[in-house]
Design a protein around this motif. Sequence first.
Motif, PDB file in Angstrom:
ATOM      1  N   GLN A 298      36.614  25.525  60.499  1.00  0.00           N
ATOM      2  CA  GLN A 298      38.012  25.089  60.562  1.00  0.00           C
ATOM      3  C   GLN A 298      38.945  26.079  59.871  1.00  0.00           C
ATOM      4  OE1 GLN A 298      38.349  23.008  62.629  1.00  0.00           O
ATOM      5  NE2 GLN A 298      36.887  21.313  62.533  1.00  0.00           N
ATOM      6  N   ALA A 299      38.750  27.361  60.133  1.00  0.00           N
ATOM      7  CA  ALA A 299      39.564  28.395  59.494  1.00  0.00           C
ATOM      8  C   ALA A 299      41.046  28.235  59.824  1.00  0.00           C
ATOM      9  CB  ALA A 299      39.065  29.775  59.909  1.00  0.00           C
ATOM     10  N   HIS A 300      41.340  27.871  61.089  1.00  0.00           N
ATOM     11  CA  HIS A 300      42.745  27.718  61.496  1.00  0.00           C
ATOM     12  C   HIS A 300      43.424  26.597  60.707  1.00  0.00           C
ATOM     13  CE1 HIS A 300      46.293  27.847  63.956  1.00  0.00           C
ATOM     14  NE2 HIS A 300      46.077  26.642  64.478  1.00  0.00           N
ATOM     15  N   ALA A 301      42.750  25.463  60.562  1.00  0.00           N
ATOM     16  CA  ALA A 301      43.327  24.337  59.822  1.00  0.00           C
ATOM     17  C   ALA A 301      43.455  24.667  58.340  1.00  0.00           C
ATOM     18  CB  ALA A 301      42.472  23.086  60.021  1.00  0.00           C
ATOM     19  N   LYS A 302      42.478  25.377  57.796  1.00  0.00           N
ATOM     20  CA  LYS A 302      42.556  25.769  56.385  1.00  0.00           C
ATOM     21  C   LYS A 302      43.741  26.695  56.141  1.00  0.00           C
ATOM     22  CE  LYS A 302      37.598  25.544  55.303  1.00  0.00           C
ATOM     23  NZ  LYS A 302      36.422  26.360  54.943  1.00  0.00           N
ATOM     24  N   ARG A 303      43.976  27.600  57.084  1.00  0.00           N
ATOM     25  CA  ARG A 303      45.129  28.491  56.974  1.00  0.00           C
ATOM     26  C   ARG A 303      46.422  27.674  56.968  1.00  0.00           C
ATOM     27  NH1 ARG A 303      47.816  33.166  55.498  1.00  0.00           N
ATOM     28  NH2 ARG A 303      49.239  33.852  57.144  1.00  0.00           N
ATOM     29  N   ALA A 304      46.511  26.672  57.837  1.00  0.00           N
ATOM     30  CA  ALA A 304      47.696  25.815  57.867  1.00  0.00           C
ATOM     31  C   ALA A 304      47.867  25.071  56.548  1.00  0.00           C
ATOM     32  CB  ALA A 304      47.597  24.830  59.030  1.00  0.00           C
TER      33      ALA A 304
ATOM     34  N   VAL B  90      48.524  21.340  63.877  1.00  0.00           N
ATOM     35  CA  VAL B  90      47.314  22.102  64.169  1.00  0.00           C
ATOM     36  C   VAL B  90      46.249  21.205  64.786  1.00  0.00           C
ATOM     37  CG1 VAL B  90      47.690  23.818  62.369  1.00  0.00           C
ATOM     38  CG2 VAL B  90      46.440  21.737  61.828  1.00  0.00           C
TER      39      VAL B  90
ATOM     40  N   GLU C 265      53.064  33.362  64.443  1.00  0.00           N
ATOM     41  CA  GLU C 265      52.222  32.346  63.823  1.00  0.00           C
ATOM     42  C   GLU C 265      53.013  31.078  63.540  1.00  0.00           C
ATOM     43  OE1 GLU C 265      49.060  31.852  60.083  1.00  0.00           O
ATOM     44  OE2 GLU C 265      50.141  33.748  60.388  1.00  0.00           O
TER      45      GLU C 265
ATOM     46  N   TYR D 158      52.304  27.294  65.082  1.00  0.00           N
ATOM     47  CA  TYR D 158      52.144  26.081  64.296  1.00  0.00           C
ATOM     48  C   TYR D 158      53.106  24.988  64.767  1.00  0.00           C
ATOM     49  CZ  TYR D 158      49.259  28.491  60.809  1.00  0.00           C
ATOM     50  OH  TYR D 158      48.257  29.164  60.172  1.00  0.00           O
TER      51      TYR D 158
ATOM     52  N   SER E 148      48.155  28.500  70.394  1.00  0.00           N
ATOM     53  CA  SER E 148      47.587  29.643  69.694  1.00  0.00           C
ATOM     54  C   SER E 148      48.510  30.839  69.896  1.00  0.00           C
ATOM     55  CB  SER E 148      46.186  29.981  70.242  1.00  0.00           C
ATOM     56  OG  SER E 148      46.273  30.425  71.579  1.00  0.00           O
ATOM     57  N   LYS E 149      48.417  31.821  68.991  1.00  0.00           N
ATOM     58  CA  LYS E 149      49.318  32.971  69.088  1.00  0.00           C
ATOM     59  C   LYS E 149      49.125  33.724  70.395  1.00  0.00           C
ATOM     60  CE  LYS E 149      48.349  34.739  64.987  1.00  0.00           C
ATOM     61  NZ  LYS E 149      48.415  35.685  63.855  1.00  0.00           N
TER      62      LYS E 149
END
Length: 509
Positions: A199-205, A389, A496, A500, A505-506
């Motif tokens: 869940q890297a994308h959610a962690k980044r958010a 996200v 980015e 969000y 996605s970008k």
Amino acid sequence: MSNATLLSAGLLGIEAYPIHVEVDITKGLPGWSTVGLPESAVRESKERVISSIHNCGYEFPFRRITLNLAPAGVKKQGTGFDLPIAVGLLTASEKLPKTRLGDYLLLGELSLQGQLRPVRGALSVARLAQRQGLKGLILPLENASEAAMIGGLEVWGARDLPEVVEFLCGRIQLQAPSELPPTPLSAVAAPDFSEVQGQAHAKRAMEVAAAGFHNLMMVGPPGTGKSLMAGCLPSILPPMSLEESLTTMQIYSLVGQLQEPGRLMKQRPFRAPHHTISDAGLIGGGSFPRPGEVSLAHNGVLFLDEIPEFKRNALESLRQPLESHQVILSRAQCQIMYPSRFLLVGAMNPCPCGQRGNPRSTCLCPVGTVQRYQGRISGPLLDRFDLKVEVPALSYSDLQKNSPEEASATILERVLAARERQQSRFRGTALLYNAQMRGREIREFCRLDAEGEALLEAAVQKWALSARAYHRILKVTRTLADLDGDENISLAHLSEAIAYRTGQSKGQL
């Protein structure tokens, strides 16, 4: 006989206000009249005070007693007036000297045997005593360490009525909070992001949300880690400042939920109410309004899991606090304001069965059912989420990975660095973080180049974004640049932020 006047305090919201307790004893048939808009607990203090005076060995004045709580036009509630009423009666009946009464504010509930019981709102009362320039505060021993957090005051804790009487007569010294045994710190084991697989994308958010205090919505199938990541969020939020801590503690003291009296709250609140909560439980209310979950989450996180299951009225009532950062509750007798500046995190499934969009499962929900389910969250409320996200289901290979995940402490370092840049930028203003920026600050600190302007214009046209969405995208770009240590906003930051906002996605922009 004679009269006496003492200073006590009442609570209106999280702020205390001075109340003068006036006791007058005259000749005539024995009786007791309480005036000054007392509610039931204040009127019942008569029985507690009479019994405590008798049981402590003092002579009760069987005369005509008039008790006035001024200002008379404000409704009085609570049991904290027991102590000043009892002391006022003993003073008016010449059992106590008046010489030291003007130096102290008195507060406390009495038992029938004369013991002092703790009251709520001691921290707010101590701040009032400081503003009033009083010498000190006399209150129950259990409240002393809490009140002593406000400097410049003598705070004296008493166990019972005789101790207060002897102190005011100058015969004994009460216990100061520094002489009390220290309150132990409770060990709270907060979840860590190292426990979250993938869940890297959610962690980044989550990191972006923590750095700029941006509202976040997570959408995904059941069991993908949405609730776990929300629980980890406080571990990457900066510690509260002194003023933030004191204000938050005032709220918790008011409702009797202060866990560590005498010690500053450092970790930000995390509130996760159940979806069956009432409107008053979420926002605040009651005949004499009490703070709700939005105020208990002040300076922290309000997490609404399974957000479509909340009552529509309760969700819609969030819109005003999200903009004004306060809740104003009006009643016939008063108008009360509670602060409510919180980071809102929502989590939901994409459909009632939760499997819509999951490549490894089949959604059985009809299109109309999905639309009704997602429509439970109104457009105006959804528009107030800066980050949206998707949290997809993890594959077996993701679950079996043995490589260590990034710990919260590492993420917190980047968040703190970004917050330092914001504090430097907003020095001399009332702003604390990027999400608070208004039009003037956005124009000054969120400038885009020509290429960025063209991309944002295309996004506004393509997704029919509102003016609020336009400004919130710019705030998120500023936070992304702060996390990267850049003074200028790049095209990558803007892409980015738009992703969000729109849930894309970008690569889809």
